[in-house]
Design a protein around this motif. Structure first.
Motif, PDB file in Angstrom:
ATOM      1  N   UNK A  51       0.704  -1.481   0.483  1.00 19.29           N
ATOM      2  CA  UNK A  51      -0.107   0.258   0.777  1.00 19.29           C
ATOM      3  C   UNK A  51       0.671   1.486  -0.395  1.00 19.29           C
ATOM      4  N   UNK A  52       1.857   1.389   1.058  1.00 20.15           N
ATOM      5  CA  UNK A  52       3.090   2.230   0.920  1.00 20.15           C
ATOM      6  C   UNK A  52       3.605   2.559  -0.387  1.00 20.15           C
ATOM      7  N   UNK A  53       4.137   1.604  -1.380  1.00 21.74           N
ATOM      8  CA  UNK A  53       4.393   1.727  -2.295  1.00 21.74           C
ATOM      9  C   UNK A  53       3.606   1.990  -3.739  1.00 21.74           C
ATOM     10  N   UNK A  54       2.473   1.819  -3.154  1.00 18.59           N
ATOM     11  CA  UNK A  54       1.519   1.886  -4.537  1.00 18.59           C
ATOM     12  C   UNK A  54       1.467   3.262  -4.249  1.00 18.59           C
ATOM     13  N   UNK A  55       1.302   3.778  -3.167  1.00 25.98           N
ATOM     14  CA  UNK A  55       0.733   5.062  -3.047  1.00 25.98           C
ATOM     15  C   UNK A  55       1.488   6.059  -2.961  1.00 25.98           C
ATOM     16  N   UNK A  56       3.043   6.040  -2.736  1.00 26.34           N
ATOM     17  CA  UNK A  56       4.286   6.570  -3.344  1.00 26.34           C
ATOM     18  C   UNK A  56       4.102   6.334  -4.370  1.00 26.34           C
ATOM     19  N   UNK A  60       4.358  10.245  -6.649  1.00 27.83           N
ATOM     20  CA  UNK A  60       4.929  10.773  -7.128  1.00 27.83           C
ATOM     21  C   UNK A  60       6.323   9.805  -8.367  1.00 27.83           C
ATOM     22  N   UNK A  61       5.316   9.034  -8.793  1.00 26.45           N
ATOM     23  CA  UNK A  61       5.866   8.087  -9.318  1.00 26.45           C
ATOM     24  C   UNK A  61       6.684   8.668 -10.921  1.00 26.45           C
ATOM     25  N   UNK A  62       5.717   9.132 -11.577  1.00 24.66           N
ATOM     26  CA  UNK A  62       6.232  10.215 -12.956  1.00 24.66           C
ATOM     27  C   UNK A  62       7.484  10.810 -12.296  1.00 24.66           C
ATOM     28  N   UNK A  63       7.348  11.870 -11.213  1.00 24.52           N
ATOM     29  CA  UNK A  63       8.442  12.718 -11.059  1.00 24.52           C
ATOM     30  C   UNK A  63      10.271  11.273 -10.692  1.00 24.52           C
ATOM     31  N   UNK A  64       9.567  10.215 -10.106  1.00 34.94           N
ATOM     32  CA  UNK A  64      10.619   9.854  -9.537  1.00 34.94           C
ATOM     33  C   UNK A  64      11.321   9.249 -10.440  1.00 34.94           C
ATOM     34  N   UNK A  65      10.216   8.415 -11.546  1.00 37.38           N
ATOM     35  CA  UNK A  65      11.400   7.360 -12.486  1.00 37.38           C
ATOM     36  C   UNK A  65      11.826   8.598 -13.768  1.00 37.38           C
ATOM     37  N   UNK A  66      11.538  10.269 -13.879  1.00 31.85           N
ATOM     38  CA  UNK A  66      12.503  10.982 -14.327  1.00 31.85           C
ATOM     39  C   UNK A  66      13.534  11.462 -13.736  1.00 31.85           C
ATOM     40  N   UNK A  67      13.010  11.433 -12.703  1.00 30.02           N
ATOM     41  CA  UNK A  67      14.377  11.827 -11.516  1.00 30.02           C
ATOM     42  C   UNK A  67      16.104  11.164 -12.022  1.00 30.02           C
ATOM     43  N   UNK A  68      15.515   9.812 -12.241  1.00 30.08           N
ATOM     44  CA  UNK A  68      16.585   9.032 -11.473  1.00 30.08           C
ATOM     45  C   UNK A  68      16.730   8.196 -12.951  1.00 30.08           C
ATOM     46  N   UNK A  69      16.041   8.933 -14.192  1.00 29.71           N
ATOM     47  CA  UNK A  69      16.375   8.139 -15.734  1.00 29.71           C
ATOM     48  C   UNK A  69      16.023   6.923 -16.388  1.00 29.71           C
ATOM     49  N   UNK A  70      15.075   6.484 -14.722  1.00 18.73           N
ATOM     50  CA  UNK A  70      14.514   4.848 -15.229  1.00 18.73           C
ATOM     51  C   UNK A  70      13.457   4.864 -16.297  1.00 18.73           C
ATOM     52  N   UNK A  71      13.508   4.029 -17.134  1.00 19.79           N
ATOM     53  CA  UNK A  71      12.621   3.157 -18.374  1.00 19.79           C
ATOM     54  C   UNK A  71      12.036   2.258 -17.641  1.00 19.79           C
ATOM     55  N   UNK A 145      -6.935   1.931  -4.642  1.00 17.72           N
ATOM     56  CA  UNK A 145      -5.794   1.237  -3.868  1.00 17.72           C
ATOM     57  C   UNK A 145      -5.893   0.937  -2.341  1.00 17.72           C
ATOM     58  N   UNK A 146      -7.145   1.697  -1.713  1.00 20.64           N
ATOM     59  CA  UNK A 146      -7.602   0.553  -0.493  1.00 20.64           C
ATOM     60  C   UNK A 146      -8.384  -0.178  -0.942  1.00 20.64           C
ATOM     61  N   UNK A 147      -9.356   0.058  -1.120  1.00 21.53           N
ATOM     62  CA  UNK A 147     -10.183  -1.711  -1.867  1.00 21.53           C
ATOM     63  C   UNK A 147      -9.210  -2.837  -1.735  1.00 21.53           C
ATOM     64  N   UNK A 148      -8.301  -2.638  -2.922  1.00 23.40           N
ATOM     65  CA  UNK A 148      -7.668  -4.101  -3.053  1.00 23.40           C
ATOM     66  C   UNK A 148      -6.913  -4.293  -2.455  1.00 23.40           C
TER      67      UNK A 148
END
Length: 210
Positions: A51-56, A60-71, A145-148
């Motif tokens: 739940x914590x990882x999915x919520x994060x 901020x997923x798009x920002x994290x991936x863009x910042x780390x240059x991860x595909x 996300x919470x219900x699942x």
């Protein structure tokens, strides 16, 4: 698309990707040597971590991936390799070694991530947030996300009843079967990552034929 319809879309997608019923054999295989209290705690820890990882990544997923240059393909490949290592442990019986179990928390890895909060679920949530028709739909995504995750916890929490039926011998057989299934999932993730990079290479302007 209405709010309720969008909620159902997100819930169904996450249910198919995270596959709560499919996690049962792997959960039982990894927690087969634990007592009831430890299994329940592992189920709760895995659910909360996921739940914590999915919520994060929803926030901020798009920002994290863009910042780390991860595909996203790299994320899939990494998750596949990690799951493959766990699958080999299940197939060779190392997961049953108490010394191995004492050095790691299976509720966190691989249950919480990458099994539950895996590349597929992470990518899906990032895309749902990115493509949300309006800001109000973010609340529907959060609710889904919470219900699942609540459903996932219930499935793992009460799957322990199968332990009484299967007993030790059945758990050992289930462990080997779970190892095969987990290896298949891992190979599929790695194959998807390779195909994504191959498609990217073929579509690039400078690509040449073999």
């Amino acid at each position: 698309m209405g709010g309720t319809e969008y909620l159902l879309t997100v819930m169904v997608t996450l249910f198919v990707i995270m596959d709560p019923p499919g996690i049962v054999p792997i959960y039982l295989a990894l927690t087969g040597t634990m007592d009831k209290r430890e299994r329940n705690r592992a189920a709760l820890q895995a659910t909360l971590l996921s739940l914590g990882v999915i919520s994060l990544f929803a926030l901020l997923g798009q920002q994290i991936i863009s910042y780390l240059h991860i595909d996203l393909a790299a994320l899939q490949g990494a998750g596949g390799l990690l799951l493959l290592l766990v699958a080999l442990q299940l197939l060779t019986g190392k997961a049953d070694d108490p010394n191995e179990a004492a050095t790691s928390n299976i509720a966190l890895v691989p249950l919480g991530t990458p099994l539950l909060a895996g590349p597929g679920a992470i990518v899906a949530v990032i895309l749902f947030v990115k493509q949300a028709p309006s800001q109000g739909d973010y609340l529907w995504i959060a609710l889904a996300i919470v219900v699942i995750h609540f459903l996932i916890y219930l499935v793992m929490r009460f799957s322990g009843l199968l332990v009484k039926i299967l007993r030790r011998g059945g758990i050992e057989v289930l462990t080997r079967i779970a190892g095969v299934l987990l290896a298949a999932i891992a190979v599929q993730l790695i194959a998807d990552a390779v195909m994504s990079y191959a498609a990217l290479f073929e579509s690039s302007p400078g690509a040449t034929g073999w």
